[in-house]
Structure formats: structure tokens, C-alpha cells
Write an enzyme that holds these catalytic residues in place. Structure first.
Site, PDB file in Angstrom:
ATOM      1  N   TYR A 117       0.835  -1.208   0.000  1.00 47.54           N
ATOM      2  CA  TYR A 117       0.000   0.000   0.000  1.00 47.54           C
ATOM      3  C   TYR A 117       0.867   1.255   0.000  1.00 47.54           C
ATOM      4  CZ  TYR A 117      -3.833   3.118   1.374  1.00 47.54           C
ATOM      5  OH  TYR A 117      -4.768   4.130   1.431  1.00 47.54           O
ATOM      6  N   LYS A 149       0.881   3.953  -3.070  1.00 48.32           N
ATOM      7  CA  LYS A 149       0.471   5.347  -2.880  1.00 48.32           C
ATOM      8  C   LYS A 149       1.616   6.319  -3.181  1.00 48.32           C
ATOM      9  CE  LYS A 149      -3.774   4.545  -2.007  1.00 48.32           C
ATOM     10  NZ  LYS A 149      -4.831   4.995  -2.939  1.00 48.32           N
TER      11      LYS A 149
END
Length: 273
Positions: free
Chosen positions: A169, A173
Site C-alpha cells: 500500500y 500510494k
């Protein structure tokens, strides 16, 4: 009859519908989501409030599906804003799904709307404060920023992640942030703009699931430690999106707007080492 201005919003959750309510008045809202039932409920709720809404089932992880969304936006009128809120979380998804949706999917959105960009279009991709945690080499960041979208999942920085959803993640991002920076030139040449918003903990269904995860207690403690003492609201993210897609930000492109209550600043300067 004049051509309608079109606002494209991916993700029919709390953040996406908040953005629709904030910037959708007097425009055609094209709302996209991967889950038909979820999408239908959001479309019905917005229509009941007087918005002109078209729903389109879209799998962000599928390049063809994203390209068809962009084409549908052009068919509906003149795209003036795209706000990409769709994504999955580390608490509820596998590494593979995080990379397919949050990493590759966002790249597909950037590419698709670049090809159809008209002067005045503003694209906003919702990244995350987590992207500011990333500690990547300049070479890895450059690869994430400029590699062809179809090659992202084969990059060394991606294939070496193992089975840690949080690490996936964070990398996804960070990739959103740097990829938007790199895309700003192509958008500028078309008279368009592109930016990211990086929220902290926002009160959505996804955030509630994260709060119940193994890292949830630490995440909530950080809100107290940084001094803000509360989660953000979808409406606050919608305000940021309204600014970045509106006339007061015409000279802002290729950058990231942190909307995190000061969490990233606390992590950098005050977190106990």
C-alpha cells in the site's frame, strides 16, 4: 442546448459521494464503481437529491474498462474534472489486489484521461499520507513515475514486496504521487492539470475496517500524538478536491496536497525514534 460539463468520479463510497455532492451541482456526474449494487445505491441517493448522475460499472484494475470510462465521459459532454477516489486498503486486501487497483489502476486512470484531456480539465487522484512513509531509492521512484503502466507490476521495487499488504500500500500510494508529478507535463501541453490529494485517516467504511485491523490501534494513537485528536471527514477531502478542480488553483499542477491533520509532519519531526 449547450454541452454539459461532466465530472467523473471513481469510487461510490463515502469519499466519492461527498465529492459528487460538493462539485456535481449543475453538471453531469459520471460515477464509476466496480460493484453494481453499491453503485446503484449511490446513484439513486444522488438523483434523489437533484443531481444529474450517470452510473457506470468500472473495474479500475482493467485498462480497457478505464478507457471505456474515459470515452463515456467524452460522450456525455465536456469533461472538466476527474476525481479518482476508488481504491482498496491494506487492512482488507491482498498484496496482489492492492497492486492491481491502487498502483496499476491509478496509472490507467492517468493515461486514459491524458489522451482525452481538453483545456481546463483538472484530474485529482486520491493517494494517501502513507505515500509519505515510503523510503525508496531514486531509481525505484523514477521507475514508478515513468515506466509504462503495463510494466508497473513487473518492476523490481514491486516484485520484491513479498506478502506485506502495508508495504504494498505504501509503495502504491507513493507511486500515485510521483506518477502524477511525472504526468503533469503531458497534461500541461493539453491545457489540463493533474494533482494528488493524500488524506490521513478519514471516516469512511474503509477506514473503519482499518481501525479494526492489527495496525488500527497504532493508527488511531497517531491522531492523538500529532495533536489533531480526530479523524478527517469525507467532506474535508471533498473541499480539497473542489479547490484542485476549481478556478482558484489554475497554477497548481503536478503536486500533492496533504490533508492529514498533521500526521505526516508529526511522523517526520516528532515521532519517538
Amino acid at each position: 442546448m449547450s454541452t454539459s460539463d461532466v465530472v467523473v468520479i471513481t469510487g461510490a463510497g463515502g469519499m466519492g459521494t461527498a465529492v459528487a455532492r460538493r462539485i456535481g451541482s449543475g453538471r453531469t456526474v459520471l460515477l464509476a464503481d466496480a460493484f453494481p449494487d453499491h453503485l446503484d445505491r449511490a446513484v439513486a441517493a444522488l438523483r434523489a437529491e437533484g443531481y444529474r448522475v450517470l452510473g457506470r460499472v468500472t473495474d479500475i484494475a482493467d485498462r480497457t474498462s478505464v478507457n471505456e470510462l474515459a470515452e463515456a465521459a467524452t460522450a456525455a459532454g465536456r469533461p472538466t474534472a476527474v476525481v479518482h477516489t476508488a481504491g482498496v486498503s491494506a487492512a482488507t486486501s491482498t498484496v496482489a489486489r492492492i497492486l492491481e487497483v491502487d498502483l496499476a489502476g491509478t496509472a490507467y486512470v492517468i493515461d486514459a484521461f491524458e489522451q482525452l484531456a481538453v483545456p481546463g480539465l483538472s484530474v485529482v487522484c486520491v493517494a494517501s499520507m502513507a505515500g509519505h512513509y515510503a523510503q525508496l531509492s531514486p531509481a525505484a521512484e523514477r521507475a514508478l513515475a515513468i515506466a509504462p503502466a503495463d510494466e508497473l507490476l513487473t518492476l523490481d521495487v514491486v516484485t520484491s514486496l513479498g506478502d506485506d499488504p502495508v508495504a504494498a500500500y505504501i509503495v502504491a500510494k507513493r507511486a500515485n504521487q510521483v506518477r502524477v508529478q511525472a504526468a503533469a507535463l503531458a497534461y500541461n501541453r493539453r491545457g489540463a492539470r493533474i494533482n494528488t490529494i493524500s488524506p490521513g485517516v478519514v471516516s469512511t467504511a474503509m477506514a473503519e475496517a482499518e481501525q479494526r485491523s492489527a495496525s488500527g490501534e497504532q493508527m488511531m494513537a497517531m491522531l492523538d500524538a500529532c495533536g489533531i485528536g480526530r479523524t478527517g471527514t469525507p467532506a474535508e477531502i471533498a473541499e480539497a478536491a473542489a479547490f484542485l478542480t476549481g478556478p482558484d488553483s489554475r497554477y497548481i499542477t503536478g503536486t500533492d496536497l496533504l490533508v492529514d491533520g498533521g500526521q505526516a509532519a508529526w511522523l517526520r519531526w516528532h515521532r519517538p525514534r
